[in-house]
Design an enzyme around this catalytic site. Structure first.
Site, mmCIF file in Angstrom:
data_model
loop_
_atom_site.group_PDB
_atom_site.id
_atom_site.type_symbol
_atom_site.label_atom_id
_atom_site.label_comp_id
_atom_site.label_asym_id
_atom_site.label_seq_id
_atom_site.Cartn_x
_atom_site.Cartn_y
_atom_site.Cartn_z
ATOM 1 N N GLY A 1 -0.160 -1.769 -1.055
ATOM 2 C CA GLY A 1 -0.009 -0.326 -0.870
ATOM 3 C C GLY A 1 0.087 0.058 0.594
ATOM 4 O O GLY A 1 0.807 0.987 0.960
ATOM 5 N N LYS B 1 -16.032 -0.063 -4.151
ATOM 6 C CA LYS B 1 -14.722 0.344 -3.652
ATOM 7 C C LYS B 1 -14.743 1.796 -3.200
ATOM 8 O O LYS B 1 -14.872 2.711 -4.018
ATOM 9 C CB LYS B 1 -13.671 0.156 -4.753
ATOM 10 N N LYS C 1 -6.813 -12.080 -2.243
ATOM 11 C CA LYS C 1 -5.446 -12.572 -2.407
ATOM 12 C C LYS C 1 -5.457 -14.058 -2.759
ATOM 13 O O LYS C 1 -4.734 -14.518 -3.660
ATOM 14 C CB LYS C 1 -4.634 -12.331 -1.134
#
Length: 309
Positions: free
Chosen positions: A10, A125, A271
């Protein structure tokens, strides 16, 4: 040719609608390179900056907490406008290359999570705006939400980040993919939903985009999962004199690097973990972490970090 799932960050799409459309056009060129080479491509994207702005807009314009748009709906909105920009940019790039017969479609995607996931008892988060401690305490009392101090910039709400279990629209997704369409799905990690009684219900959470994309790649039986980020490859001993880039590594080797704490938890670690999950899910599958600008070069082994069994 290969079936490829691409996870696009993003942050790579900018901080404003105008900047996002411009950057989507840049991303479209790399994606179209792969399609032009005959690969079948499916795209997932992040929504970190975008969904935060959507949520903040509702927070600042709502009179009460009850008026603020729920977070699952904010994620759905981000899927719509990011998907629109990517769909438009990719379609224009394909038409310019004489590939106007390849349809591009954005899919509103719900991703199923487990209500018993430990993340629900440990929200981490950050989302939305920054508040003073006094205001955050008031909001916590009124809403029951959790707010924490964020790096000296103020207090922010935090939500859980559970792992994806399934994709609700997987039948539709597979149908479109098998029909040869370029599908944009699992935007922002997907709209998180849990099964409640006889229906699925949205929950306030953020699913990591790379984990959701890895789950999607496995469900559609992709050959290659590519995570496009800001660096050309994964490094060990990053920022140190003996920094070293990784080219082709095994799942076991990457797990050993994780055990050595080589990757930052809020940056490269998720990732790498998502890439490992896909590469380990079936013999012959490959996961690649590379830069957006060099997407096509990764398949020729000229850039990126390739992870395989």
């Amino acid at each position: 040719m290969s079936k490829i799932v691409i996870a696009l960050g993003g942050n790579a799409l900018g901080d404003s609608a105008h900047e996002q459309l411009t950057k989507a056009q840049v991303a479209a060129k790399s994606i179209a390179d792969l399609i032009s080479d005959g690969h079948h491509v499916v795209i997932a994207h992040g929504n970190g900056p975008q969904v935060g702005k959507i949520r903040l807009a509702f927070e600042e314009t709502s009179k009460t907490q009850e008026d603020v748009m729920p977070f699952p709906e904010c994620t759905a909105m981000s899927q719509g406008y990011i998907g629109y920009h990517l769909q438009q940019a990719i379609d224009e790039e394909l038409v310019a290359r004489g590939l106007e017969n390849i349809p591009v479609v954005s899919m509103l995607t719900q991703v199923v999570v487990d209500p018993a996931d430990p993340a629900f008892t440990n929200p981490t988060k950050p989302i939305g705006g920054y508040y003073s401690e006094a205001k955050a305490q008031q909001l916590m009392t009124e809403s029951g939400d959790t707010y924490i101090e964020d790096a000296g910039r103020g207090w922010r709400r935090v939500v859980p980040s559970p792992k994806p279990v399934d994709i609700y629209e997987k039948i539709s997704l597979k149908t479109l993919v098998d029909a040869g369409q370029v599908v944009i799905a699992c935007g922002g990690g997907g709209i998180p939903v849990v099964y409640e009684g006889t229906r699925y219900k949205g929950v306030d959470a953020v699913i990591d985009k790379d984990f959701a994309a890895a789950k999607m790649a496995a469900l559609i039986d992709a050959d290659i999962f590519i995570i496009l980020t800001a660096v050309d490859q994964v490094f060990v001993n990053y920022g140190q004199p003996d920094q070293r880039g990784l080219t082709t590594v095994t799942v076991a080797e990457m797990q050993a690097y994780i055990d050595q704490n080589q990757f930052a938890p809020g940056s490269m670690l998720p990732k790498v973990e998502a890439a490992i999950a896909f590469a380990a899910s079936k013999d012959g599958r490959q996961a690649v972490i590379a830069s957006l600008e060099k997407a096509a070069e990764t398949l020729a082994g000229k850039s990126g970090t390739t992870i395989q069994l």
